[in-house]
Design an enzyme around this catalytic site. Structure first.
Site, mmCIF file in Angstrom:
data_model
loop_
_atom_site.group_PDB
_atom_site.id
_atom_site.type_symbol
_atom_site.label_atom_id
_atom_site.label_comp_id
_atom_site.label_asym_id
_atom_site.label_seq_id
_atom_site.Cartn_x
_atom_site.Cartn_y
_atom_site.Cartn_z
ATOM 1 N N ARG A 296 1.754 -2.045 13.250
ATOM 2 C CA ARG A 296 0.952 -3.240 12.986
ATOM 3 C C ARG A 296 1.426 -4.418 13.844
ATOM 4 O O ARG A 296 0.633 -5.274 14.229
ATOM 5 C CB ARG A 296 0.930 -3.589 11.496
ATOM 6 C CG ARG A 296 -0.278 -4.389 11.096
ATOM 7 C CD ARG A 296 -0.351 -4.594 9.591
ATOM 8 N NE ARG A 296 -1.195 -3.629 8.904
ATOM 9 C CZ ARG A 296 -2.523 -3.694 8.810
ATOM 10 N NH1 ARG A 296 -3.177 -4.699 9.361
ATOM 11 N NH2 ARG A 296 -3.204 -2.772 8.171
ATOM 12 N N GLU B 193 -3.281 -10.078 2.175
ATOM 13 C CA GLU B 193 -2.259 -10.436 3.150
ATOM 14 C C GLU B 193 -2.644 -11.552 4.134
ATOM 15 O O GLU B 193 -1.802 -12.385 4.473
ATOM 16 C CB GLU B 193 -1.845 -9.196 3.957
ATOM 17 C CG GLU B 193 -1.128 -8.145 3.144
ATOM 18 C CD GLU B 193 -1.044 -6.826 3.897
ATOM 19 O OE1 GLU B 193 -2.081 -6.145 4.025
ATOM 20 O OE2 GLU B 193 0.045 -6.496 4.383
HETATM 21 N N1 MTE Z 1 -0.459 -11.125 -4.898
HETATM 22 C C1 MTE Z 1 0.352 -11.129 -5.971
HETATM 23 N N2 MTE Z 1 0.123 -12.023 -6.943
HETATM 24 N N3 MTE Z 1 1.390 -10.251 -6.088
HETATM 25 C C2 MTE Z 1 1.659 -9.329 -5.096
HETATM 26 O O1 MTE Z 1 2.597 -8.545 -5.220
HETATM 27 N N4 MTE Z 1 1.006 -8.434 -2.888
HETATM 28 C C3 MTE Z 1 0.340 -8.728 -1.626
HETATM 29 C C4 MTE Z 1 -1.094 -9.187 -1.873
HETATM 30 N N5 MTE Z 1 -1.116 -10.234 -2.854
HETATM 31 C C5 MTE Z 1 0.819 -9.322 -3.936
HETATM 32 C C6 MTE Z 1 -0.266 -10.237 -3.899
HETATM 33 C C7 MTE Z 1 0.307 -7.599 -0.717
HETATM 34 S S1 MTE Z 1 1.650 -7.301 0.264
HETATM 35 C C8 MTE Z 1 -0.789 -6.793 -0.610
HETATM 36 S S2 MTE Z 1 -0.844 -5.523 0.507
HETATM 37 C C9 MTE Z 1 -1.976 -6.984 -1.454
HETATM 38 O O2 MTE Z 1 -1.821 -8.072 -2.346
HETATM 39 C C10 MTE Z 1 -2.215 -5.702 -2.241
HETATM 40 O O3 MTE Z 1 -3.268 -5.799 -3.103
HETATM 41 P P1 MTE Z 1 -4.802 -5.571 -2.659
HETATM 42 O O4 MTE Z 1 -4.801 -4.426 -1.705
HETATM 43 O O5 MTE Z 1 -5.470 -5.276 -3.916
HETATM 44 O O6 MTE Z 1 -5.212 -6.844 -2.016
HETATM 45 N N1 HPA Z 2 -0.265 -1.576 5.754
HETATM 46 C C1 HPA Z 2 0.446 -1.549 4.622
HETATM 47 N N2 HPA Z 2 1.083 -0.512 4.186
HETATM 48 C C2 HPA Z 2 1.052 0.590 4.924
HETATM 49 C C3 HPA Z 2 0.343 0.641 6.116
HETATM 50 C C4 HPA Z 2 -0.357 -0.502 6.561
HETATM 51 O O1 HPA Z 2 -1.011 -0.534 7.611
HETATM 52 N N3 HPA Z 2 0.520 1.863 6.613
HETATM 53 C C5 HPA Z 2 1.306 2.518 5.745
HETATM 54 N N4 HPA Z 2 1.640 1.759 4.718
HETATM 55 MO MO1 MOS Z 3 1.375 -5.036 1.349
HETATM 56 S S1 MOS Z 3 2.912 -5.460 2.644
HETATM 57 O O1 MOS Z 3 0.621 -3.908 2.467
HETATM 58 O O2 MOS Z 3 2.191 -4.067 0.205
#
Ligand code: MTE
Ligand code: HPA
Ligand code: MOS
Length: 751
Positions: free
Chosen positions: A304, A704
């Site tokens: 990434r 993210e």
């Molecule tokens: N928001 C909260 N409140 N707590 C979390 O742990 N994780 C983040 C984001 N927002 C997180 C968060 C990360 S690293 C990711 S990848 C996404 O939420 C994962 O959830 P989603 O795929 O449902 O967006």
């Molecule tokens: N994003 C987050 N988590 C992951 C990914 C990615 O692209 N690939 C494998 N784990």
């Molecule tokens: Mo989020 S860093 O893809 O858990």
């Protein structure tokens, strides 16, 4: 619709791992580790600890029935150290006692005989010794060698960006107990239930069907529980198997900080070439990723970084190289942005350095080079929209960038103790796991005969509100009130072979699968309704089903009961796999992302040049939500991501000494943003955007991307420092702590 967890969270009723009612006879587990980062173990003296009160057993690698292996991408990580330890905090075994206190007392009695080995903490040093986690990778576009000749300005530099501690409010933990026939139940605070199940199957030598992993919710994960929740869950499962008793483990905050990996620090070299009219023609960058002692997710994170190294810009000639460097630190891991932010920080630094050298404002270079319809990213995907430009133009206009620039210029001319700075921060983040294979999900829906509905998916709720969005998908599809739908825990017996909830794709993947299940159920129910209502077309809305004319209607309960009596299936299991995406690693080209998320932030800061402290007055964001299906949840994600990003680039300083020992090992010496460091004003505007067909209900992934607005914090502060001390030679070395700011303010400056 408000977040379905809101009420229980604020009244303290939500169940986290530590709130699970303990079964009688539960043992407490505490891992132990050596004091050295790199050493050959001669002897571990456990005899005295074993005799301590309340201690039931102490387990080491010798007690493992299967393989001593928990590696995910590569099998390079033992559960418990055997001959060699590779980092401070690497577990060497597990103490089992009647309570946490007894375990802690016993841990003090464990001693080691070992031969220390050389410790490497610097990624560049590791790379020079060929200590790499995985083969280095290079992406290329165009031809930089030719392009340099056409550049009027060529600027080179080095950029360092440090790690970041996750500080999920709930520390790592798990609770396991044995079931019948050698099978086992595991409650885990993990983003990846299947990864936990798989690792337990390897370590305990059990088929996966004997292992039930259940996840109700996490008190935050932020990537820190995508891979690194696994070891603790495996330990409790091993201990439960060994003792026949329920076993619980919750890490103390300081153990958690010491023993787990963080966001990867990166060190990078760049060379950027521009024409006189500020077009970036060429960019070369080499990244040294500090991976720590084993692979964990580092190769995927490196990927990434490669993909996001040009952020929201189109550069026709590019060479991006990245090395994953093996050091004696805890294995660094996923953290919101997953390596993307590190790549983006370097291109932004390169642009700022170019702007300072040429004598223009960075935003002029940024705007001139934004990615446009038809442009190709270095990984081969072609941009099919104008969202990057649109978000910039909308932000520039709505937030009156010219006024901001004028006002700050005037302020700086008239003030000495305080200086102001601003930054414009565009973002462009690819949505999908970069590993195409992982982009799939399943859902299981039961409609009970009373009309209530239960939904299971592989999505893990960690505060991001995915359960609220899933509930909306089901209730919208059936036209029933949200109160009729319940979202169940992520459980490996109900949903198998899940990808972790990560890559911001939890709502998209699981939501799409859920929608398929609901559509299939609705199709069957429609047939039943059609015969009752004597109409081909029927409408599901407001807990009622009516015919096209709207003359005849039945309630949802009546329809469900009728379908049940007609022996129509009221359950559905569905599968979704993101179409079209692909990536060919042999060519380093493809179409890895379902879509991108864009946005532009304008940040304003005031610096106290006497103290080196700073405060953000405002952050105004034009964000691409697509068609947001839940504005309050999505705004929460933008605010949280932004503040987490600002924290990473300003206050949060992970410090290891040269022996690999973590010095910033508690919340008293690792400063995270609090309510006082939040910007006075956060404005969130919605970009007029069509969304994407690959986003659930066109509501784009939001987890993210907003973190990357925080990158601008670094450059806004830098501008203010420059305004006070134009002569200061400033490095690109994040985080920009008040301490570093103060040094920069007074370097080579006579008072
Ligand atoms: N928001 C909260 N409140 N707590 C979390 O742990 N994780 C983040 C984001 N927002 C997180 C968060 C990360 S690293 C990711 S990848 C996404 O939420 C994962 O959830 P989603 O795929 O449902 O967006
Ligand atoms: N994003 C987050 N988590 C992951 C990914 C990615 O692209 N690939 C494998 N784990
Ligand atoms: Mo989020 S860093 O893809 O858990």
């Amino acid at each position: 619709m408000i977040n379905i967890d809101a009420k229980n969270h604020v009244t303290g009723k939500s169940i986290y791992l530590d709130d699970i009612q303990e079964i009688k006879g539960t043992l407490f587990a505490l891992p132990f580790d050596l004091p050295n980062a790199h050493a050959n173990i001669q002897v571990i003296n456990l005899a005295e600890a074993r005799e301590m009160p309340g201690i039931h057993a102490i387990l080491t690698h010798e007690d493992i029935p299967g393989q001593n292996q928990i590696g995910n991408i590569f099998p390079d990580e033992p559960l418990f150290a055997e001959k060699e330890v590779h980092y401070c905090g690497q577990p060497a075994g597990l103490i089992l006692g009647e309570n946490e206190f007894f375990c802690r007392q016993a841990r003090k009695k464990i001693s080691f005989v070992y031969d220390p080995l050389p410790v490497i903490t610097c990624p560049r040093e590791a790379q020079s010794k060929n200590m790499l986690i995985s083969p280095s990778r290079t992406l290329t576009l165009g031809n930089t060698n030719d392009a340099w000749k056409s550049c009027e300005h060529i600027i080179e530099g080095t950029v360092d960006v440090n790690g970041q501690e996750h500080i999920y409010l709930e520390t790592q933990g798990a609770y396991s107990y044995p079931k019948e026939d050698g099978s086992i139940y595991v409650a885990s605070s993990t983003q990846a239930p299947t990864a936990v199940q798989r690792a337990i199957s390897v370590v305990l030598d059990l088929p996966m069907h004997k292992i039930e992993v259940d996840v109700v919710r996490l008190g935050g994960g932020f990537g820190g529980k995508e891979d690194q929740a696994t070891s603790w869950a495996v330990m409790t499962a091993l201990a439960a198997k060994h003792t026949g008793k329920p076993v619980k483990l919750t890490l103390h905050r300081m153990d958690d900080m010491r023993m787990t990996g963080k966001r990867h620090p990166y060190s990078s070299d760049f060379k950027i070439g521009l024409t006189n009219d500020l077009k970036i023609l060429a960019y070369e960058v080499t990244h040294y990723q500090n991976a720590g002692a084993s692979a964990d997710l580092s190769p995927a994170i490196l990927e990434r970084t490669l993909f996001h190294s040009t952020n929201a810009y189109f550069i026709p000639n590019v060479v991006i190289t990245a090395h994953s460097c093996k050091t004696n630190l805890p294995p660094n891991t996923a953290f919101r942005g997953f390596g993307g932010p590190q790549g983006q920080f370097v291109i932004e630094s390169a642009i700022v350095k170019a702007a300072e050298t040429i004598g223009v404002s960075p935003d002029e270079i940024q705007k001139r080079n934004l990615v446009k319809d038809g442009d190709e990213f270095p990984y081969g995907q072609v941009m099919k929209n104008t969202e990057a430009m649109n978000s910039w133009n909308a932000a520039e206009k709505l937030f009156d960038l010219q006024e901001v620039k004028q006002r700050i210029k005037l302020f700086n001319e008239n003030h000495n103790r305080f200086k102001k700075g601003f930054a414009v921060q565009p973002i462009c983040f690819g949505i999908s796991f970069t590993n195409t294979m992982m982009n799939n999900a399943r859902a299981l829906v039961h409609i009970y005969r009373d009309g209530s509905v239960v939904v299971s998916t592989g999505a893990v709720e960690m505060g991001q509100g995915v359960n609220t969005k899933l509930l909306q998908v089901a209730s919208d599809e059936f036209g029933i009130s949200p109160a009729r739908v319940r979202i169940e825990s992520a459980n490996t017996l109900r949903i198998a072979n899940t990808s972790p909830t990560a890559a911001s794709s939890g709502a998209d993947l699981n939501g799409k699968a859920l929608k398929i299940a609901c559509t299939n159920l609705k199709e069957r129910l429609t047939k039943v309704a059609a015969s009752i209502l004597e109409s081909e077309e029927v409408l599901f809305a407001n807990d009622r089903i009516s015919n096209a004319a709207g003359k005849k209607e039945i309630t949802w309960e009546e329809l469900v009961m009728n379908a049940f009596q007609k022996r129509v299936s009221l359950s559905e299991h569905s599968h979704y796999a993101t179409p079209l995406i692909n990536f060919d690693k042999t060519k380093e080209k493809g179409h890895p992302f379902a879509y991108h998320v864009y946005g532009t932030a304008v940040l304003e800061v005031t610096l106290d040049c006497l103290k080196g402290t700073y405060h953000f007055e405002s952050v105004k964001i034009m964000h691409d939500f697509g068609k947001s299906m839940n504005i309050s949840v999505d705004h929460g994600q933008v605010e949280g991501g932004l503040v987490q990003g600002i924290g990473w680039l300003t206050l949060e300083e992970v410090i290891y000494d040269e022996k690999g020992k973590l010095l910033s090992n508690a919340l008293s010496n690792y400063k995270i943003p609090d309510i006082y460091s939040v910007p006075d004003e956060i404005v969130i505007e919605h970009l007029d955007s069509p969304g994407s067909d690959f986003a659930i209900n066109k509501s784009k992934a939001v987890g993210e991307p907003p973190l990357m607005y925080g990158l601008g914090a670094y450059f806004a502060i830098r501008m203010a420092v420059k305004a006070f001390n134009p002569e200061s030679e400033l490095a690109f070395d994040a985080p920009y702590t008040p301490e570093k700011v103060l040094m920069d303010l007074y370097r080579n400056r006579t008072l």
